[in-house]
Design a protein around this motif. Sequence first.
Motif, PDB file in Angstrom:
ATOM      1  N   ASP A 131      19.507 -15.073  10.387  1.00  0.00           N
ATOM      2  CA  ASP A 131      18.089 -15.418  10.468  1.00  0.00           C
ATOM      3  C   ASP A 131      17.361 -15.155   9.144  1.00  0.00           C
ATOM      4  OD1 ASP A 131      17.485 -12.640  10.416  1.00  0.00           O
ATOM      5  OD2 ASP A 131      17.358 -12.534  12.603  1.00  0.00           O
ATOM      6  N   ASP A 132      16.112 -15.598   9.096  1.00  0.00           N
ATOM      7  CA  ASP A 132      15.321 -15.525   7.859  1.00  0.00           C
ATOM      8  C   ASP A 132      15.225 -14.100   7.332  1.00  0.00           C
ATOM      9  OD1 ASP A 132      14.918 -18.218   8.198  1.00  0.00           O
ATOM     10  OD2 ASP A 132      12.809 -18.058   8.784  1.00  0.00           O
ATOM     11  N   GLU A 133      15.006 -13.143   8.224  1.00  0.00           N
ATOM     12  CA  GLU A 133      14.811 -11.757   7.805  1.00  0.00           C
ATOM     13  C   GLU A 133      16.085 -11.167   7.209  1.00  0.00           C
ATOM     14  OE1 GLU A 133      11.774 -12.831  10.837  1.00  0.00           O
ATOM     15  OE2 GLU A 133      13.967 -13.033  10.736  1.00  0.00           O
ATOM     16  N   ALA A 134      17.224 -11.463   7.815  1.00  0.00           N
ATOM     17  CA  ALA A 134      18.491 -10.951   7.294  1.00  0.00           C
ATOM     18  C   ALA A 134      18.800 -11.570   5.928  1.00  0.00           C
ATOM     19  CB  ALA A 134      19.621 -11.237   8.276  1.00  0.00           C
ATOM     20  N   ARG A 135      18.524 -12.864   5.779  1.00  0.00           N
ATOM     21  CA  ARG A 135      18.748 -13.513   4.480  1.00  0.00           C
ATOM     22  C   ARG A 135      17.844 -12.910   3.411  1.00  0.00           C
ATOM     23  NH1 ARG A 135      18.012 -18.089   7.472  1.00  0.00           N
ATOM     24  NH2 ARG A 135      16.320 -18.812   6.125  1.00  0.00           N
ATOM     25  N   ALA A 136      16.597 -12.664   3.769  1.00  0.00           N
ATOM     26  CA  ALA A 136      15.665 -12.077   2.808  1.00  0.00           C
ATOM     27  C   ALA A 136      16.104 -10.667   2.409  1.00  0.00           C
ATOM     28  CB  ALA A 136      14.251 -12.044   3.392  1.00  0.00           C
ATOM     29  N   ALA A 137      16.636  -9.911   3.372  1.00  0.00           N
ATOM     30  CA  ALA A 137      17.114  -8.559   3.075  1.00  0.00           C
ATOM     31  C   ALA A 137      18.282  -8.600   2.099  1.00  0.00           C
ATOM     32  CB  ALA A 137      17.515  -7.850   4.365  1.00  0.00           C
ATOM     33  N   LEU A 138      19.181  -9.580   2.280  1.00  0.00           N
ATOM     34  CA  LEU A 138      20.322  -9.707   1.370  1.00  0.00           C
ATOM     35  C   LEU A 138      19.852 -10.081  -0.029  1.00  0.00           C
ATOM     36  CD1 LEU A 138      23.326  -9.770   0.792  1.00  0.00           C
ATOM     37  CD2 LEU A 138      23.372 -12.133   1.620  1.00  0.00           C
ATOM     38  N   THR A 139      18.965 -11.051  -0.137  1.00  0.00           N
ATOM     39  CA  THR A 139      18.454 -11.444  -1.449  1.00  0.00           C
ATOM     40  C   THR A 139      17.741 -10.289  -2.130  1.00  0.00           C
ATOM     41  OG1 THR A 139      18.239 -13.749  -0.757  1.00  0.00           O
ATOM     42  CG2 THR A 139      16.947 -13.067  -2.662  1.00  0.00           C
ATOM     43  N   SER A 140      16.989  -9.523  -1.370  1.00  0.00           N
ATOM     44  CA  SER A 140      16.305  -8.355  -1.920  1.00  0.00           C
ATOM     45  C   SER A 140      17.310  -7.317  -2.430  1.00  0.00           C
ATOM     46  CB  SER A 140      15.391  -7.733  -0.861  1.00  0.00           C
ATOM     47  OG  SER A 140      14.737  -6.585  -1.351  1.00  0.00           O
ATOM     48  N   TYR A 141      18.397  -7.147  -1.700  1.00  0.00           N
ATOM     49  CA  TYR A 141      19.431  -6.212  -2.150  1.00  0.00           C
ATOM     50  C   TYR A 141      20.064  -6.697  -3.449  1.00  0.00           C
ATOM     51  CZ  TYR A 141      23.465  -3.176  -2.250  1.00  0.00           C
ATOM     52  OH  TYR A 141      24.396  -2.256  -2.653  1.00  0.00           O
ATOM     53  N   TYR A 142      20.381  -7.987  -3.494  1.00  0.00           N
ATOM     54  CA  TYR A 142      20.924  -8.545  -4.727  1.00  0.00           C
ATOM     55  C   TYR A 142      19.970  -8.310  -5.899  1.00  0.00           C
ATOM     56  CZ  TYR A 142      24.661 -11.307  -2.429  1.00  0.00           C
ATOM     57  OH  TYR A 142      25.784 -11.713  -1.755  1.00  0.00           O
ATOM     58  N   GLU A 143      18.686  -8.461  -5.649  1.00  0.00           N
ATOM     59  CA  GLU A 143      17.704  -8.286  -6.717  1.00  0.00           C
ATOM     60  C   GLU A 143      17.744  -6.858  -7.259  1.00  0.00           C
ATOM     61  OE1 GLU A 143      12.968  -9.296  -7.546  1.00  0.00           O
ATOM     62  OE2 GLU A 143      13.841  -9.554  -5.553  1.00  0.00           O
ATOM     63  N   GLU A 144      18.053  -5.897  -6.397  1.00  0.00           N
ATOM     64  CA  GLU A 144      18.157  -4.505  -6.827  1.00  0.00           C
ATOM     65  C   GLU A 144      19.378  -4.260  -7.701  1.00  0.00           C
ATOM     66  OE1 GLU A 144      18.089  -1.476  -3.888  1.00  0.00           O
ATOM     67  OE2 GLU A 144      16.475  -2.415  -2.739  1.00  0.00           O
ATOM     68  N   VAL A 145      20.524  -4.848  -7.327  1.00  0.00           N
ATOM     69  CA  VAL A 145      21.788  -4.425  -7.932  1.00  0.00           C
ATOM     70  C   VAL A 145      22.355  -5.389  -8.968  1.00  0.00           C
ATOM     71  CG1 VAL A 145      22.377  -3.075  -5.886  1.00  0.00           C
ATOM     72  CG2 VAL A 145      23.219  -5.420  -6.083  1.00  0.00           C
ATOM     73  N   LEU A 146      21.917  -6.657  -8.961  1.00  0.00           N
ATOM     74  CA  LEU A 146      22.468  -7.630  -9.909  1.00  0.00           C
ATOM     75  C   LEU A 146      21.654  -7.619 -11.196  1.00  0.00           C
ATOM     76  CD1 LEU A 146      23.231 -10.687  -7.585  1.00  0.00           C
ATOM     77  CD2 LEU A 146      24.665  -8.711  -8.130  1.00  0.00           C
ATOM     78  N   SER A 174      31.868 -19.704  -0.356  1.00  0.00           N
ATOM     79  CA  SER A 174      30.524 -20.165  -0.674  1.00  0.00           C
ATOM     80  C   SER A 174      30.170 -21.404   0.123  1.00  0.00           C
ATOM     81  CB  SER A 174      30.426 -20.452  -2.177  1.00  0.00           C
ATOM     82  OG  SER A 174      29.095 -20.682  -2.563  1.00  0.00           O
ATOM     83  N   SER A 175      28.877 -21.705   0.140  1.00  0.00           N
ATOM     84  CA  SER A 175      28.379 -22.829   0.913  1.00  0.00           C
ATOM     85  C   SER A 175      27.205 -23.459   0.164  1.00  0.00           C
ATOM     86  CB  SER A 175      27.972 -22.342   2.311  1.00  0.00           C
ATOM     87  OG  SER A 175      27.489 -23.406   3.102  1.00  0.00           O
ATOM     88  N   TRP A 176      26.222 -23.966   0.884  1.00  0.00           N
ATOM     89  CA  TRP A 176      25.105 -24.671   0.250  1.00  0.00           C
ATOM     90  C   TRP A 176      24.012 -23.727  -0.228  1.00  0.00           C
ATOM     91  CZ3 TRP A 176      20.085 -25.508   2.608  1.00  0.00           C
ATOM     92  CH2 TRP A 176      19.948 -24.932   3.882  1.00  0.00           C
ATOM     93  N   VAL A 177      24.114 -22.429   0.122  1.00  0.00           N
ATOM     94  CA  VAL A 177      23.208 -21.401  -0.393  1.00  0.00           C
ATOM     95  C   VAL A 177      24.035 -20.173  -0.767  1.00  0.00           C
ATOM     96  CG1 VAL A 177      21.132 -22.147   0.828  1.00  0.00           C
ATOM     97  CG2 VAL A 177      22.748 -20.623   1.973  1.00  0.00           C
ATOM     98  N   SER A 178      23.604 -19.471  -1.806  1.00  0.00           N
ATOM     99  CA  SER A 178      24.293 -18.243  -2.214  1.00  0.00           C
ATOM    100  C   SER A 178      23.412 -17.009  -2.086  1.00  0.00           C
ATOM    101  CB  SER A 178      24.794 -18.364  -3.659  1.00  0.00           C
ATOM    102  OG  SER A 178      25.846 -19.301  -3.747  1.00  0.00           O
ATOM    103  N   HIS A 179      22.131 -17.198  -1.741  1.00  0.00           N
ATOM    104  CA  HIS A 179      21.211 -16.084  -1.469  1.00  0.00           C
ATOM    105  C   HIS A 179      20.904 -15.242  -2.700  1.00  0.00           C
ATOM    106  CE1 HIS A 179      21.880 -17.089   2.755  1.00  0.00           C
ATOM    107  NE2 HIS A 179      23.180 -17.049   2.499  1.00  0.00           N
ATOM    108  N   LEU A 180      21.170 -15.772  -3.876  1.00  0.00           N
ATOM    109  CA  LEU A 180      20.862 -15.050  -5.104  1.00  0.00           C
ATOM    110  C   LEU A 180      19.356 -15.084  -5.359  1.00  0.00           C
ATOM    111  CD1 LEU A 180      23.709 -16.498  -7.357  1.00  0.00           C
ATOM    112  CD2 LEU A 180      23.677 -14.268  -6.225  1.00  0.00           C
ATOM    113  N   PRO A 181      18.799 -14.046  -5.964  1.00  0.00           N
ATOM    114  CA  PRO A 181      17.365 -14.062  -6.271  1.00  0.00           C
ATOM    115  C   PRO A 181      17.038 -15.136  -7.304  1.00  0.00           C
ATOM    116  CG  PRO A 181      18.436 -12.153  -7.279  1.00  0.00           C
ATOM    117  CD  PRO A 181      19.451 -12.782  -6.378  1.00  0.00           C
ATOM    118  N   THR A 182      15.950 -15.825  -7.088  1.00  0.00           N
ATOM    119  CA  THR A 182      15.567 -16.921  -7.993  1.00  0.00           C
ATOM    120  C   THR A 182      14.826 -16.427  -9.221  1.00  0.00           C
ATOM    121  OG1 THR A 182      13.529 -17.263  -6.729  1.00  0.00           O
ATOM    122  CG2 THR A 182      15.453 -18.580  -6.107  1.00  0.00           C
ATOM    123  N   ASN A 183      14.425 -15.162  -9.221  1.00  0.00           N
ATOM    124  CA  ASN A 183      13.689 -14.615 -10.369  1.00  0.00           C
ATOM    125  C   ASN A 183      14.599 -13.871 -11.337  1.00  0.00           C
ATOM    126  OD1 ASN A 183      14.192 -12.534  -8.562  1.00  0.00           O
ATOM    127  ND2 ASN A 183      12.280 -11.444  -9.030  1.00  0.00           N
TER     128      ASN A 183
END
Length: 240
Positions: free
Chosen positions: A60-75, A86-95
């Motif tokens: 769901d939207d909230e779980a995806r947002a949590a993953l992207t937020s985590y990536y933003e912290e550690v990447l 992989s698929s059509w989205v990778s959930h990487l932060p866009t910023n």
Amino acid sequence: MTLMLPRIMSIFSGKTKRRNLLENHSWPSTWPYTETDLQRYDRSDDSKFYDKPRFVHHIDDEARAALTSYYEEVLKPNSSILDICSSWVSHLPTNVSFEKAVGIGMNKDELAANTQLTQYYVHDLNTTPTLNMLSDSSFDVATCVVSVDYLIHPKELFSELQRVLKPGGLAIMSFSNRCFPTKVVNIWRESDDQEHVNIVGSYFHFTPGFDEPEAFDISPYPGKTDPMFIVQSRKTISNL
């Protein structure tokens, strides 16, 4: 089969205080899984199962947002990313800008639609759990989103992830409780969330060249939204 649950301790990860679900975990002395554990109810060709693109979100939207937020912290900016399953989205932060993001997946249309990838390969990791198209020590980070439960050759594939990561590189496995039940490995279908953490942690523990794994519950609203878990490990930096 059930693995021993770990004692939970508080640690800091990035900017957020989290509990390491694998702190001081007691591992079996040998690889604990049988061939049956790592088989699926549906053993048919995966290429047929994934033949048609699925342009849908599996969490769901909230779980995806949590993953992207985590990536933003550690990447880190300018990192090189490998996204397996992989698929059509990778959930990487866009910023955050990355040097490259390479996808390995099953469906060409889905991969081609993923605007975050700079390159992709259509490759069945259950048929051929190798990454021969990739050079040694060529990625800073490897990710796998809600798909580690489908891997029937985790030892071989995690060894390949260790090979293609740079020393100190980070492998991040993320997962929820959502799945195609006929395609997950048997041991996953028979286990709960905490045991899923232990299973993925064991994949790292029994792969030479990885540090001891860490695991975090990043579920945004436990009990109200899809759960989201991280199990990660770094490629050991040799002292030689």
